[in-house]
Design a protein around this motif. Structure first.
Motif, PDB file in Angstrom:
ATOM      1  N   ILE A 142       0.883  -1.165   0.000  1.00 43.91           N
ATOM      2  CA  ILE A 142       0.000   0.000   0.000  1.00 43.91           C
ATOM      3  C   ILE A 142       0.921   1.215   0.000  1.00 43.91           C
ATOM      4  CG2 ILE A 142      -0.192   0.147   2.531  1.00 43.91           C
ATOM      5  CD1 ILE A 142      -3.140   0.962   2.141  1.00 43.91           C
ATOM      6  N   SER A 143       0.474   2.314  -0.577  1.00 45.49           N
ATOM      7  CA  SER A 143       1.355   3.471  -0.726  1.00 45.49           C
ATOM      8  C   SER A 143       0.887   4.644   0.119  1.00 45.49           C
ATOM      9  CB  SER A 143       1.408   3.900  -2.196  1.00 45.49           C
ATOM     10  OG  SER A 143       1.950   2.887  -2.996  1.00 45.49           O
ATOM     11  N   GLY A 144       1.855   5.314   0.747  1.00 44.50           N
ATOM     12  CA  GLY A 144       1.549   6.544   1.459  1.00 44.50           C
ATOM     13  C   GLY A 144       2.276   6.709   2.773  1.00 44.50           C
ATOM     14  N   THR A 145       2.575   5.609   3.448  1.00 42.72           N
ATOM     15  CA  THR A 145       3.128   5.723   4.804  1.00 42.72           C
ATOM     16  C   THR A 145       4.545   6.284   4.811  1.00 42.72           C
ATOM     17  OG1 THR A 145       4.113   3.512   4.868  1.00 42.72           O
ATOM     18  CG2 THR A 145       1.788   3.694   5.478  1.00 42.72           C
ATOM     19  N   GLY A 146       5.313   6.003   3.764  1.00 45.61           N
ATOM     20  CA  GLY A 146       6.725   6.376   3.770  1.00 45.61           C
ATOM     21  C   GLY A 146       7.570   5.460   4.641  1.00 45.61           C
ATOM     22  N   ALA A 147       6.948   4.424   5.232  1.00 43.67           N
ATOM     23  CA  ALA A 147       7.691   3.500   6.109  1.00 43.67           C
ATOM     24  C   ALA A 147       8.799   2.793   5.360  1.00 43.67           C
ATOM     25  CB  ALA A 147       6.738   2.469   6.721  1.00 43.67           C
ATOM     26  N   GLU A 148       8.644   2.666   4.033  1.00 50.08           N
ATOM     27  CA  GLU A 148       9.642   1.960   3.239  1.00 50.08           C
ATOM     28  C   GLU A 148      10.965   2.724   3.160  1.00 50.08           C
ATOM     29  OE1 GLU A 148       7.082   4.375   0.343  1.00 50.08           O
ATOM     30  OE2 GLU A 148       6.814   3.252   2.213  1.00 50.08           O
ATOM     31  N   VAL A 149      10.941   4.006   3.461  1.00 50.21           N
ATOM     32  CA  VAL A 149      12.148   4.816   3.279  1.00 50.21           C
ATOM     33  C   VAL A 149      12.576   5.559   4.549  1.00 50.21           C
ATOM     34  CG1 VAL A 149      10.963   6.914   2.488  1.00 50.21           C
ATOM     35  CG2 VAL A 149      13.240   6.410   1.610  1.00 50.21           C
TER      36      VAL A 149
END
Length: 360
Positions: A142-149
């Protein structure tokens, strides 16, 4: 002047279908056949062979389904870490998180706790982690959290909701495959996308703003407006762009910070278990005083997509419960300083926060 030397994700792959390359990407990182890869996968994918059949399990690798029904907790991290330690004679070769912000935060936190003593709650704060984490991979669905970066993993502990903010938190590898977001429900798509939008507004209007943060924040905001306000993109193009908005939104706070919405949302999350994306939306809806233009556009986007936010969350709370939320919110001092400035304590009173929470 001393500047912070921030780490960034050292490897990233982007593209539709890139998830299929996971096995090839992690193979060189396998230390030996007794050192497994642990796959933490959002349990919403249990029984979904379209995704799970492509998880490259080998040797003693283990797939653990984790629930994202609640915000991630320090106790959940400790339990997963203990389960992994007791199940294997060797430290894992790596942790791979497949899911939304909750799953990726759990993957980041477990990878840290496998090399650091004590409980996850001991590391809530800034730069408290002593030892590098084991190899860890983030795969957002899912996109939006920014947790990936981001360099934080936000956890609810016994005393507070606060991230493990450290140089060892960011992923070593991220796989950005927009195809993985194809089945996200509309309301979840909106709430999580708004997490990205709110990152941008808080960063771009903050006192910590600089050219580094501004360049990422402006690009993420441009993409959010195209996706949620113009609403003229083909489905696949919108998926691709929202995944990149999430990345840029997460990067925009590396040299900056978030602000009022996130601080108060942490209070809701700690006391009521309100999930982060929707919590941010509930709070931001009432923050015209701090972000007038941002809130106006948010309301336009909400109307455009027929989103009805929950009402009356705080209607029946006691004074003691309001105090708990206010304590959590006020403990996030860097967020308030970014939002209001060094003298924020003179401007942000407990009565002010109680009045705001009472509207929610």
């Amino acid at each position: 002047m001393s500047y912070k030397n921030y780490p960034m994700v050292s490897r990233v792959i982007f593209g539709r279908g890139s998830f299929n390359q996971l096995g090839d990407i992690i193979a060189p990182k396998r230390r030996n056949i007794k050192a497994p890869f642990i796959f933490l996968v959002d349990d919403i994918f249990k029984g979904n062979s379209w995704l799970t059949s492509r998880i490259p399990l080998a040797y003693q690798d283990k797939l653990i389904y984790v629930s994202a029904e609640e915000e991630p907790k320090t106790s959940q991290v400790d339990k997963l870490t203990e389960e992994i330690i007791l199940s294997f004679n060797e430290r894992p070769s790596g942790i791979i998180g497949v899911g939304g912000g909750t799953t990726m935060d759990l993957a980041k936190a477990v990878s840290i706790m496998l090399t650091n003593d004590g409980s996850a709650k001991d590391y809530q704060g800034w730069d408290l982690v002593k030892n590098p984490a084991i190899y860890h991979v983030g795969i957002p669905t899912i996109s939006g959290t920014g947790a990936e970066v981001s360099r934080t993993t936000v956890l609810t502990g016994p005393e507070r909701k606060l991230g493990i903010n450290s140089d060892y938190t960011p992923f070593d590898q991220v796989i950005l495959d927009p195809e993985l977001t194809k089945d996200v429900p509309k309301d979840q798509w909106f709430y999580t996308g708004m997490d990205c939008y709110i990152h941008c507004i808080e960063s771009l209007n903050g006192t910590f703003l600089n050219a580094f943060s501004k360049s990422y924040g402006e690009k993420a905001l441009e993409l959010c407006l195209e996706i949620f306000l113009e609403n003229s993109l083909a489905v696949e193009e919108a998926q691709d762009k929202l995944m990149m908005a999430s990345w840029h939104g997460g990067m925009s706070i590396a040299y900056s910070q978030v602000g009022v919405a996130h601080a108060m949302s942490y209070g809701l999350g700690y006391l009521l278990g309100t999930k982060h994306g929707i919590g941010n939306c509930i709070v931001f809806d009432h923050l015209e005083e701090y972000y007038p233009e941002g809130v106006k556009i948010f309301k336009d986007m909400k109307a455009k997509h027929d989103i009805e936010l929950p009402q009356g969350l705080c209607a029946d709370l006691s004074d003691a419960e309001f105090d708990i939320m206010i304590d959590v919110a006020l403990s996030l001092e860097p967020l308030w300083e970014n939002a209001i400035g060094k003298n924020w304590k003179k401007k942000v009173t407990r009565d002010k926060l109680k009045a705001l929470y009472s509207k929610m």
